[in-house]
Design an enzyme around this catalytic site. Structure first.
Site, PDB file in Angstrom:
ATOM      1  N   ARG A 107      -6.216 -15.945  -4.162  1.00 27.50           N
ATOM      2  CA  ARG A 107      -5.314 -17.028  -3.791  1.00 27.50           C
ATOM      3  C   ARG A 107      -5.487 -17.482  -2.356  1.00 27.50           C
ATOM      4  O   ARG A 107      -5.035 -18.565  -1.977  1.00 27.50           O
ATOM      5  CB  ARG A 107      -3.867 -16.631  -4.115  1.00 27.50           C
ATOM      6  CG  ARG A 107      -3.582 -16.753  -5.605  1.00 27.50           C
ATOM      7  CD  ARG A 107      -2.265 -16.135  -5.997  1.00 27.50           C
ATOM      8  NE  ARG A 107      -2.349 -14.686  -6.007  1.00 27.50           N
ATOM      9  CZ  ARG A 107      -1.379 -13.893  -6.432  1.00 27.50           C
ATOM     10  NH1 ARG A 107      -0.252 -14.409  -6.864  1.00 27.50           N
ATOM     11  NH2 ARG A 107      -1.520 -12.588  -6.417  1.00 27.50           N
ATOM     12  N   GLU A 144      -2.788   2.680  -4.089  1.00 26.57           N
ATOM     13  CA  GLU A 144      -1.959   3.815  -4.497  1.00 26.57           C
ATOM     14  C   GLU A 144      -2.700   4.691  -5.510  1.00 26.57           C
ATOM     15  O   GLU A 144      -2.637   5.909  -5.454  1.00 26.57           O
ATOM     16  CB  GLU A 144      -0.652   3.321  -5.104  1.00 26.57           C
ATOM     17  CG  GLU A 144       0.309   4.458  -5.443  1.00 26.57           C
ATOM     18  CD  GLU A 144       1.535   3.986  -6.186  1.00 26.57           C
ATOM     19  OE1 GLU A 144       2.393   4.835  -6.451  1.00 26.57           O
ATOM     20  OE2 GLU A 144       1.628   2.790  -6.501  1.00 26.57           O
TER      21      GLU A 144
END
Length: 224
Positions: A107, A144
Site C-alpha cells: 500500500r 511474532e
C-alpha cells in the site's frame, strides 16, 4: 507489518492487532529524543483531516476475529479525499530537498509514486522477496511468528540522498524500521517516515532509530 530485530524498540508480551497481524506493544527505552512520532499538525484546524478519517472504512473481524481492519479502499473511491491526503503530504515535503520516496509493498505503492512526482523525486519500491528482477539488497526482520524481508534494487539510491519512506499504516513500526535499516545500509539519509494512519494506542511508543514518523489520522476501532 511486523517487528524489526534491529529496531531500537524493546517489546513487551502484551499483544494488539494491526490490520491482520498480532503485534506487540513496544516498551520504549532509552533517550527520549530517539522517539519521534507526530500526528499532522493543527489537525483540528484542517477540515481535510476529518474527511480523510471519515473516508476510511472499519471492517470488524477481518481477516480474522478480533481484528478491526482499517480499509483505505473506500478513501480511494473518493477522488477529492484521496487528493486531500496526497496534498497534505506534498505540502509537508515540498521544499525539503527529498531526492527519493521509498514505498513499502504494497500500500505504500498507492501513495508513494504520487508524492514523488509532485515533489520532483524518484520513487523506489521496497518489495517482498523474489519480486525484483535485478541485483538486490535485503533486510530481514522479525515477526511474532517468523520473519519477513524487504528488498531494494542495488543502485536505486545514491549515497547521502535524502529519502522519505511511505506506508499506509503504522502501529509498532517494525516494517518501517526494516525500511530505514535497508536504506541506510545503502548510504541513504532517511529524513522521515510518512503514514496515512497510525494506531492511537501505540502512537507514543515508536522508536524508529531516531527518525520522525508523520501520521495524518489516527485509526478507528469502530465504524461511524
Amino acid at each position: 507489518m511486523g517487528e524489526e530485530a534491529n529496531c531500537n524498540t524493546v517489546m513487551e508480551a502484551t499483544k494488539a492487532k494491526e490490520n491482520g497481524h498480532a503485534v506487540a506493544v513496544p516498551d520504549v527505552k532509552g533517550k527520549a529524543d530517539d522517539t519521534v512520532v507526530a500526528v499532522a499538525p493543527a489537525a483540528e484546524a484542517d477540515p481535510r483531516l476529518q474527511g480523510i478519517s471519515d473516508a476510511i472504512r472499519v471492517v470488524p473481524h477481518f481477516p480474522k476475529p478480533g481484528i478491526m481492519f482499517n480499509d483505505i479502499t473506500t478513501l480511494l473511491l473518493r477522488p477529492g479525499v484521496f487528493k486531500d491526503a496526497l496534498d497534505i503530504f506534498v505540502e509537508r515535503y515540498r521544499g525539503m530537498a527529498i531526492a527519493a520516496v521509498a514505498g513499502i509493498e504494497a500500500r505504500g505503492f498507492i501513495f508513494g509514486p504520487a508524492i514523488a512526482l509532485a515533489i520532483g523525486a524518484k520513487f523506489i519500491p521496497l518489495r517482498k522477496p523474489k519480486k525484483l528482477p535485478g541485483e538486490v539488497i535485503s533486510e530481514t526482520y522479525v515477526l511474532e511468528y517468523g520473519t519477513d524481508c524487504l528488498e531494494m534494487h542495488v543502485g536505486a539510491v545514491e549515497p547521502d540522498e535524502r529519502v522519505l519512506i511511505v506506508d499506509d499504516l503504522v502501529a509498532t513500526g517494525g516494517t518501517l524500521c526494516a525500511a530505514i535499516n535497508l536504506l541506510e545500509r545503502a548510504g541513504a539519509d532517511v529524513v522521515e517516515c510518512a503514514c496515512l494512519i497510525g494506531l492511537p494506542k501505540f502512537k507514543d511508543f515508536y522508536k524508529l532509530n531516531g527518525k520522525p514518523v508523520y501520521v495524518l489520522v489516527e485509526s478507528r476501532e469502530y465504524e461511524k
